[in-house]
Write a protein that holds these residues in place. Structure first.
Motif, PDB file in Angstrom:
ATOM      1  N   PRO A  10       0.648  12.238   1.825  1.00  0.00           N
ATOM      2  CA  PRO A  10       0.674  13.478   1.044  1.00  0.00           C
ATOM      3  C   PRO A  10       1.569  13.382  -0.185  1.00  0.00           C
ATOM      4  CG  PRO A  10       1.820  13.742   3.134  1.00  0.00           C
ATOM      5  CD  PRO A  10       1.219  12.380   3.143  1.00  0.00           C
ATOM      6  N   SER A  11       1.288  14.259  -1.125  1.00  0.00           N
ATOM      7  CA  SER A  11       2.114  14.412  -2.320  1.00  0.00           C
ATOM      8  C   SER A  11       3.539  14.748  -1.875  1.00  0.00           C
ATOM      9  CB  SER A  11       1.538  15.610  -3.073  1.00  0.00           C
ATOM     10  OG  SER A  11       1.486  15.433  -4.403  1.00  0.00           O
ATOM     11  N   GLY A  12       4.531  14.074  -2.442  1.00  0.00           N
ATOM     12  CA  GLY A  12       5.927  14.367  -2.086  1.00  0.00           C
ATOM     13  C   GLY A  12       6.454  13.502  -0.952  1.00  0.00           C
ATOM     14  N   ALA A  13       5.608  12.630  -0.388  1.00  0.00           N
ATOM     15  CA  ALA A  13       6.058  11.791   0.739  1.00  0.00           C
ATOM     16  C   ALA A  13       6.935  10.635   0.262  1.00  0.00           C
ATOM     17  CB  ALA A  13       4.858  11.259   1.524  1.00  0.00           C
ATOM     18  N   GLY A  14       6.937  10.389  -1.040  1.00  0.00           N
ATOM     19  CA  GLY A  14       7.803   9.322  -1.566  1.00  0.00           C
ATOM     20  C   GLY A  14       7.074   8.007  -1.764  1.00  0.00           C
ATOM     21  N   LYS A  15       5.742   8.057  -1.918  1.00  0.00           N
ATOM     22  CA  LYS A  15       4.950   6.821  -2.083  1.00  0.00           C
ATOM     23  C   LYS A  15       5.411   6.041  -3.312  1.00  0.00           C
ATOM     24  CE  LYS A  15       0.890   8.973  -2.413  1.00  0.00           C
ATOM     25  NZ  LYS A  15       1.059  10.413  -2.194  1.00  0.00           N
ATOM     26  N   GLY A  16       5.606   6.758  -4.420  1.00  0.00           N
ATOM     27  CA  GLY A  16       5.953   6.095  -5.685  1.00  0.00           C
ATOM     28  C   GLY A  16       7.276   5.347  -5.568  1.00  0.00           C
ATOM     29  N   THR A  17       8.290   6.004  -5.009  1.00  0.00           N
ATOM     30  CA  THR A  17       9.615   5.374  -4.857  1.00  0.00           C
ATOM     31  C   THR A  17       9.513   4.156  -3.953  1.00  0.00           C
ATOM     32  OG1 THR A  17      10.548   7.577  -4.983  1.00  0.00           O
ATOM     33  CG2 THR A  17      11.999   5.854  -4.170  1.00  0.00           C
ATOM     34  N   LEU A  18       8.785   4.294  -2.845  1.00  0.00           N
ATOM     35  CA  LEU A  18       8.670   3.164  -1.905  1.00  0.00           C
ATOM     36  C   LEU A  18       7.916   2.002  -2.543  1.00  0.00           C
ATOM     37  CD1 LEU A  18       8.018   5.046   1.458  1.00  0.00           C
ATOM     38  CD2 LEU A  18      10.061   3.770   0.797  1.00  0.00           C
ATOM     39  N   ILE A  19       6.897   2.302  -3.335  1.00  0.00           N
ATOM     40  CA  ILE A  19       6.139   1.223  -3.981  1.00  0.00           C
ATOM     41  C   ILE A  19       7.022   0.508  -4.999  1.00  0.00           C
ATOM     42  CG2 ILE A  19       4.210   0.711  -5.549  1.00  0.00           C
ATOM     43  CD1 ILE A  19       2.571   2.790  -4.031  1.00  0.00           C
ATOM     44  N   ARG A  20       7.802   1.273  -5.761  1.00  0.00           N
ATOM     45  CA  ARG A  20       8.698   0.623  -6.738  1.00  0.00           C
ATOM     46  C   ARG A  20       9.650  -0.340  -6.033  1.00  0.00           C
ATOM     47  NH1 ARG A  20       8.131   5.449  -9.358  1.00  0.00           N
ATOM     48  NH2 ARG A  20       9.935   6.435  -8.403  1.00  0.00           N
ATOM     49  N   GLY A  21      10.200   0.078  -4.905  1.00  0.00           N
ATOM     50  CA  GLY A  21      11.105  -0.790  -4.136  1.00  0.00           C
ATOM     51  C   GLY A  21      10.375  -2.020  -3.616  1.00  0.00           C
ATOM     52  N   LEU A  22       9.146  -1.823  -3.181  1.00  0.00           N
ATOM     53  CA  LEU A  22       8.349  -2.928  -2.630  1.00  0.00           C
ATOM     54  C   LEU A  22       8.064  -3.982  -3.701  1.00  0.00           C
ATOM     55  CD1 LEU A  22       6.709  -3.768  -0.057  1.00  0.00           C
ATOM     56  CD2 LEU A  22       4.755  -2.602  -1.088  1.00  0.00           C
ATOM     57  N   ALA A 122       6.039  12.196   6.116  1.00  0.00           N
ATOM     58  CA  ALA A 122       7.365  12.828   6.011  1.00  0.00           C
ATOM     59  C   ALA A 122       7.282  14.170   6.719  1.00  0.00           C
ATOM     60  CB  ALA A 122       7.752  13.012   4.550  1.00  0.00           C
ATOM     61  N   ASP A 123       8.408  14.695   7.087  1.00  0.00           N
ATOM     62  CA  ASP A 123       8.479  16.001   7.732  1.00  0.00           C
ATOM     63  C   ASP A 123       7.959  17.070   6.749  1.00  0.00           C
ATOM     64  OD1 ASP A 123       9.712  17.704   9.898  1.00  0.00           O
ATOM     65  OD2 ASP A 123      10.664  18.496   8.076  1.00  0.00           O
ATOM     66  N   VAL A 124       7.180  18.026   7.245  1.00  0.00           N
ATOM     67  CA  VAL A 124       6.518  18.964   6.337  1.00  0.00           C
ATOM     68  C   VAL A 124       7.524  19.825   5.547  1.00  0.00           C
ATOM     69  CG1 VAL A 124       6.056  20.872   7.941  1.00  0.00           C
ATOM     70  CG2 VAL A 124       4.447  20.379   6.108  1.00  0.00           C
ATOM     71  N   ASP A 125       8.643  20.212   6.183  1.00  0.00           N
ATOM     72  CA  ASP A 125       9.649  21.017   5.467  1.00  0.00           C
ATOM     73  C   ASP A 125      10.288  20.199   4.347  1.00  0.00           C
ATOM     74  OD1 ASP A 125       9.142  23.076   7.171  1.00  0.00           O
ATOM     75  OD2 ASP A 125      10.778  22.571   8.546  1.00  0.00           O
ATOM     76  N   GLU A 126      10.482  18.916   4.631  1.00  0.00           N
ATOM     77  CA  GLU A 126      11.066  18.020   3.638  1.00  0.00           C
ATOM     78  C   GLU A 126      10.086  17.834   2.461  1.00  0.00           C
ATOM     79  OE1 GLU A 126      13.935  16.855   3.263  1.00  0.00           O
ATOM     80  OE2 GLU A 126      13.620  15.236   1.809  1.00  0.00           O
ATOM     81  N   LEU A 127       8.790  17.697   2.793  1.00  0.00           N
ATOM     82  CA  LEU A 127       7.760  17.553   1.756  1.00  0.00           C
ATOM     83  C   LEU A 127       7.772  18.759   0.816  1.00  0.00           C
ATOM     84  CD1 LEU A 127       4.390  16.424   3.357  1.00  0.00           C
ATOM     85  CD2 LEU A 127       5.802  15.218   1.706  1.00  0.00           C
ATOM     86  N   GLU A 128       7.825  19.938   1.443  1.00  0.00           N
ATOM     87  CA  GLU A 128       7.792  21.179   0.674  1.00  0.00           C
ATOM     88  C   GLU A 128       9.023  21.233  -0.245  1.00  0.00           C
ATOM     89  OE1 GLU A 128       6.682  24.461   3.104  1.00  0.00           O
ATOM     90  OE2 GLU A 128       7.338  25.895   1.583  1.00  0.00           O
ATOM     91  N   ARG A 129      10.175  20.857   0.301  1.00  0.00           N
ATOM     92  CA  ARG A 129      11.414  20.877  -0.487  1.00  0.00           C
ATOM     93  C   ARG A 129      11.293  19.933  -1.699  1.00  0.00           C
ATOM     94  NH1 ARG A 129      15.718  18.311  -1.382  1.00  0.00           N
ATOM     95  NH2 ARG A 129      15.192  16.549  -0.058  1.00  0.00           N
ATOM     96  N   ARG A 130      10.756  18.713  -1.443  1.00  0.00           N
ATOM     97  CA  ARG A 130      10.645  17.731  -2.540  1.00  0.00           C
ATOM     98  C   ARG A 130       9.676  18.210  -3.617  1.00  0.00           C
ATOM     99  NH1 ARG A 130       9.699  12.339   0.989  1.00  0.00           N
ATOM    100  NH2 ARG A 130      11.622  12.422   2.168  1.00  0.00           N
ATOM    101  N   ARG A 145      -0.744  21.975  -3.283  1.00  0.00           N
ATOM    102  CA  ARG A 145      -0.331  20.643  -2.818  1.00  0.00           C
ATOM    103  C   ARG A 145       0.306  20.735  -1.431  1.00  0.00           C
ATOM    104  NH1 ARG A 145       0.694  16.045  -6.944  1.00  0.00           N
ATOM    105  NH2 ARG A 145      -0.615  16.660  -8.664  1.00  0.00           N
ATOM    106  N   ILE A 146       1.067  21.819  -1.176  1.00  0.00           N
ATOM    107  CA  ILE A 146       1.721  21.966   0.130  1.00  0.00           C
ATOM    108  C   ILE A 146       0.664  22.215   1.221  1.00  0.00           C
ATOM    109  CG2 ILE A 146       3.246  23.452   1.497  1.00  0.00           C
ATOM    110  CD1 ILE A 146       4.951  23.714  -1.134  1.00  0.00           C
ATOM    111  N   THR A 147      -0.310  23.082   0.925  1.00  0.00           N
ATOM    112  CA  THR A 147      -1.376  23.348   1.898  1.00  0.00           C
ATOM    113  C   THR A 147      -2.114  22.057   2.216  1.00  0.00           C
ATOM    114  OG1 THR A 147      -1.632  25.499   0.889  1.00  0.00           O
ATOM    115  CG2 THR A 147      -3.439  24.772   2.308  1.00  0.00           C
ATOM    116  N   LEU A 148      -2.431  21.299   1.169  1.00  0.00           N
ATOM    117  CA  LEU A 148      -3.137  20.032   1.351  1.00  0.00           C
ATOM    118  C   LEU A 148      -2.265  19.038   2.143  1.00  0.00           C
ATOM    119  CD1 LEU A 148      -5.727  18.525   0.487  1.00  0.00           C
ATOM    120  CD2 LEU A 148      -4.484  17.716  -1.524  1.00  0.00           C
ATOM    121  N   ALA A 149      -0.973  19.006   1.839  1.00  0.00           N
ATOM    122  CA  ALA A 149      -0.062  18.062   2.509  1.00  0.00           C
ATOM    123  C   ALA A 149      -0.027  18.331   4.015  1.00  0.00           C
ATOM    124  CB  ALA A 149       1.344  18.173   1.918  1.00  0.00           C
TER     125      ALA A 149
END
Ligand code: 5GP
Length: 192
Positions: A10-22, A122-130, A145-149
């Motif tokens: 889902p959007s906000g799960a941190g895919k972009g950050t994790l890919i950059r690290g990878l 990621a935890d749904v509350d954390e996703l919403e916060r991000r 995006r939150i509903t979809l997540a």
């Protein structure tokens, strides 16, 4: 055959950050640059985060069969993987990493032999916060995006691996371990 890694979630799960690290850890990997019709955000550059296309150009390229997959995502914006990106990365002798939403990831999983799909959860509350903190979208779009997540989090089982991103350092290590293992299995990396 070279694997293709597909990172989804889902959007906000941190895919972009994790890919950059990878990509920093494993220099034989390269991220494909998708095309999109969504507006450029502050700090983004054409040809770096995305190829930003207008609707007509996106449609023309889709009609010409230039996309491996494309989807319409929230607010009728389109995102797609250009076949030319996969060829370009393979041409450098590198292994391709795609960051896709779920439908695109499922499509690639079905159609591309050697595709390895990894769901970032990621935890749904954390996703919403991000998503609210990022606030790059309008309030209506964030709600969409939150509903979809919430729905997307239930689809994790459809993918080969799942990595929980509640701690970015640990998630980065798990993701790298998965990718290294798959590279060794595919014969593209020596065991260490
Ligand atoms: P954003 O607008 O936040 O950059 O991306 C929205 C979503 O579109 C993300 O979940 C991202 O993974 C996905 N996405 C980016 N490029 C592509 C693509 O080429 N194809 C598909 N199916 N999804 C994409």
């Amino acid at each position: 055959m070279k694997p293709v890694f597909v990172v989804t979630g889902p959007s906000g799960a941190g895919k972009g950050t994790l890919i950059r690290g990878l990509l920093e850890r494993l220099p034989q990997l390269e991220a494909a640059i998708s095309a999109t019709t969504r507006p450029m955000r502050a700090g983004e550059e054409d040809g770096r985060e995305y190829w930003f296309l207008d609707d007509d150009e996106f449609s023309a390229r889709a009609d010409d069969g230039e996309f491996l997959e494309w989807v319409e995502y929230v607010s009728h914006k389109r995102y797609g993987t250009l076949r030319s990106e996969i060829d370009r990365i393979g041409g450098h002798g590198r292994v391709c990493v795609l960051e896709l939403e779920l439908d695109g990831a499922l499509h690639v999983q079905r159609e591309v032999p050697g595709a390895c799909t990894i769901f970032i959860s990621a935890d749904v509350d954390e996703l919403e916060r991000r998503l609210r903190e990022r606030a790059t979208e309008s309030t209506g779009e964030i709600e969409d995006r939150i509903t979809l997540a919430r729905y997307q989090l239930e689809q994790a089982h459809l993918f080969r691996y799942m990595v929980r991103n509640d701690d970015v350092t640990r998630a980065g290590e798990v993701l790298a371990a998965i990718v290294e293992r798959e590279l060794v299995l595919a014969g593209t990396m020596a065991c260490r």
